[in-house]
Design an enzyme around this catalytic site. Sequence first.
Site, PDB file in Angstrom:
ATOM      1  N   ASN A 294      38.283  47.727  31.603  1.00  0.00           N
ATOM      2  CA  ASN A 294      39.586  48.008  31.237  1.00  0.00           C
ATOM      3  C   ASN A 294      39.375  46.235  30.075  1.00  0.00           C
ATOM      4  O   ASN A 294      39.067  44.379  30.999  1.00  0.00           O
ATOM      5  CB  ASN A 294      40.371  47.297  32.468  1.00  0.00           C
ATOM      6  CG  ASN A 294      41.642  46.743  32.134  1.00  0.00           C
ATOM      7  OD1 ASN A 294      42.504  46.318  30.735  1.00  0.00           O
ATOM      8  ND2 ASN A 294      42.590  46.416  33.098  1.00  0.00           N
TER       9      ASN A 294
ATOM     10  N   LYS B 108      41.551  44.528  29.208  1.00  0.00           N
ATOM     11  CA  LYS B 108      42.878  43.718  28.836  1.00  0.00           C
ATOM     12  C   LYS B 108      43.427  43.024  27.860  1.00  0.00           C
ATOM     13  O   LYS B 108      42.716  43.705  25.855  1.00  0.00           O
ATOM     14  CB  LYS B 108      42.751  42.243  30.428  1.00  0.00           C
ATOM     15  CG  LYS B 108      42.442  43.280  30.958  1.00  0.00           C
ATOM     16  CD  LYS B 108      42.842  42.037  33.344  1.00  0.00           C
ATOM     17  CE  LYS B 108      41.608  42.361  34.105  1.00  0.00           C
ATOM     18  NZ  LYS B 108      42.161  41.772  35.028  1.00  0.00           N
TER      19      LYS B 108
ATOM     20  N   HIS C 228      48.726  49.419  36.292  1.00  0.00           N
ATOM     21  CA  HIS C 228      47.875  48.583  36.141  1.00  0.00           C
ATOM     22  C   HIS C 228      49.223  47.012  36.606  1.00  0.00           C
ATOM     23  O   HIS C 228      50.044  46.722  36.106  1.00  0.00           O
ATOM     24  CB  HIS C 228      47.296  47.707  35.223  1.00  0.00           C
ATOM     25  CG  HIS C 228      46.369  47.221  35.525  1.00  0.00           C
ATOM     26  ND1 HIS C 228      46.161  45.607  36.037  1.00  0.00           N
ATOM     27  CD2 HIS C 228      45.029  46.864  35.466  1.00  0.00           C
ATOM     28  CE1 HIS C 228      45.299  45.042  35.706  1.00  0.00           C
ATOM     29  NE2 HIS C 228      44.258  45.878  36.112  1.00  0.00           N
TER      30      HIS C 228
ATOM     31  N   GLU D 111      48.925  44.214  36.847  1.00  0.00           N
ATOM     32  CA  GLU D 111      49.245  43.098  35.651  1.00  0.00           C
ATOM     33  C   GLU D 111      50.492  43.495  35.066  1.00  0.00           C
ATOM     34  O   GLU D 111      51.841  42.722  34.478  1.00  0.00           O
ATOM     35  CB  GLU D 111      48.026  42.761  34.859  1.00  0.00           C
ATOM     36  CG  GLU D 111      47.306  41.513  35.564  1.00  0.00           C
ATOM     37  CD  GLU D 111      45.465  42.254  35.056  1.00  0.00           C
ATOM     38  OE1 GLU D 111      45.359  42.537  33.847  1.00  0.00           O
ATOM     39  OE2 GLU D 111      44.979  41.678  36.002  1.00  0.00           O
TER      40      GLU D 111
ATOM     41  N   GLU E 288      42.797  49.187  43.486  1.00  0.00           N
ATOM     42  CA  GLU E 288      42.800  47.709  42.518  1.00  0.00           C
ATOM     43  C   GLU E 288      44.077  47.192  43.992  1.00  0.00           C
ATOM     44  O   GLU E 288      44.852  46.684  43.148  1.00  0.00           O
ATOM     45  CB  GLU E 288      43.178  47.602  41.993  1.00  0.00           C
ATOM     46  CG  GLU E 288      42.277  48.312  40.493  1.00  0.00           C
ATOM     47  CD  GLU E 288      41.863  47.478  39.340  1.00  0.00           C
ATOM     48  OE1 GLU E 288      41.298  47.718  38.541  1.00  0.00           O
ATOM     49  OE2 GLU E 288      43.285  47.769  38.313  1.00  0.00           O
TER      50      GLU E 288
ATOM     51  N   GLY F 148      39.910  39.483  39.326  1.00  0.00           N
ATOM     52  CA  GLY F 148      40.104  38.172  38.359  1.00  0.00           C
ATOM     53  C   GLY F 148      39.594  36.741  39.280  1.00  0.00           C
ATOM     54  O   GLY F 148      39.729  35.918  38.631  1.00  0.00           O
TER      55      GLY F 148
ATOM     56  N   SER G 291      36.495  42.292  40.305  1.00  0.00           N
ATOM     57  CA  SER G 291      35.722  41.162  40.825  1.00  0.00           C
ATOM     58  C   SER G 291      34.585  42.086  40.908  1.00  0.00           C
ATOM     59  O   SER G 291      33.572  42.316  42.043  1.00  0.00           O
ATOM     60  CB  SER G 291      35.832  40.462  42.131  1.00  0.00           C
ATOM     61  OG  SER G 291      37.046  39.682  41.606  1.00  0.00           O
TER      62      SER G 291
ATOM     63  N   GLY H 210      37.393  44.727  35.348  1.00  0.00           N
ATOM     64  CA  GLY H 210      37.635  43.633  34.653  1.00  0.00           C
ATOM     65  C   GLY H 210      37.258  42.930  33.281  1.00  0.00           C
ATOM     66  O   GLY H 210      36.604  43.595  32.493  1.00  0.00           O
TER      67      GLY H 210
HETATM   68  P1  13P Z   1      38.276  41.922  37.137  1.00  0.00           P
HETATM   69  O1  13P Z   1      37.129  43.052  37.071  1.00  0.00           O
HETATM   70  O2  13P Z   1      38.273  41.303  36.111  1.00  0.00           O
HETATM   71  O3  13P Z   1      38.528  41.671  38.943  1.00  0.00           O
HETATM   72  O4  13P Z   1      39.394  42.781  36.747  1.00  0.00           O
HETATM   73  C1  13P Z   1      39.650  44.473  37.648  1.00  0.00           C
HETATM   74  C2  13P Z   1      41.441  45.112  36.917  1.00  0.00           C
HETATM   75  O5  13P Z   1      42.394  44.476  37.139  1.00  0.00           O
HETATM   76  C3  13P Z   1      40.064  46.527  36.390  1.00  0.00           C
HETATM   77  O6  13P Z   1      41.774  46.590  35.609  1.00  0.00           O
END
Ligand code: 13P
Length: 265
Positions: free
Chosen positions: A12, A14, A98, A100, A170, A176, A215, A236
């Site tokens: 992803n 983002k 997601h 976010e 997640e 993150g 992560s 991510g």
């Molecule tokens: P990270 O791997 O940066 O923690 O992000 C995970 C994520 O939100 C994937 O959709």
Amino acid sequence: MSSSTMPYVIGNWKMNLDVESAMSLAEASAEIANETADDVGVGIAIPSLWIPLISSEFFETSLLVGAQDCSPHAAGAYTGDVSAPMLSPWCAFTLVGHSERRQHHGEDDDLVRAKLDAVIEHDMAALLCVGETEAQREAGNALDVVGEQVLRAAGHLDSGGLRNLLVAYEPVWAIGTGQTATPADAQAMAAHIRGLIAGLDAGSAPEVPILYGGSVKAANAPDFFSEGDIDGALVGGASLDADDFLEIVRAARQTGAGLLADDAR
Ligand code: 13P
């Protein structure tokens, strides 16, 4: 219950990368996808602006190109949105729900369900993202919260719909942050989600890929992939580095997430 799906590793991106770096990372990701095509499904969920460019450039590779979000509406006065029929010619899948999007755009489970329906109706797979906050986990509510997210968004699907569903667990507090769920907690959640899907259609449950996200790095990926109900990862930050992403895909192949783990049982 055990899983019998191929493992998937989905990056992803983002809202990252300019067009040159996006193209070169897509090229590296396509090479990884081709290298592991028989054993691991490799995909990238990318900014919508780059979708036609990257999808057409890498059309003949094994790379699965996907979107990060989509409107629940097919067309109309929805300034700034992108619809499922617009994405469908270019995308194999779309993320929905997601954290976010839930956090920054106030998306609730009803909206996530409408998006999921739009995605599946337009011949893409829906990668439904679910996860609890830190406060919800500390209060002991993680299983209930996530279970409700799954059932509210996907509880109406029949076996045909479930064939086009993937789920990513997640935990919000692990995204993150460098913190991860323990593999045992992630496995417990994945098994819980698979059990709920079995309640919708027992025959489909082993076939629905359930991924862990939050992560994920090359160093910790094998611990998640060796759990029986975890069929890969939604990645991510580490998906923005081709070497890290390659290592995670190789871990899925070597430790045998999904189908391979099942064979080994
Ligand atoms: P990270 O791997 O940066 O923690 O992000 C995970 C994520 O939100 C994937 O959709």
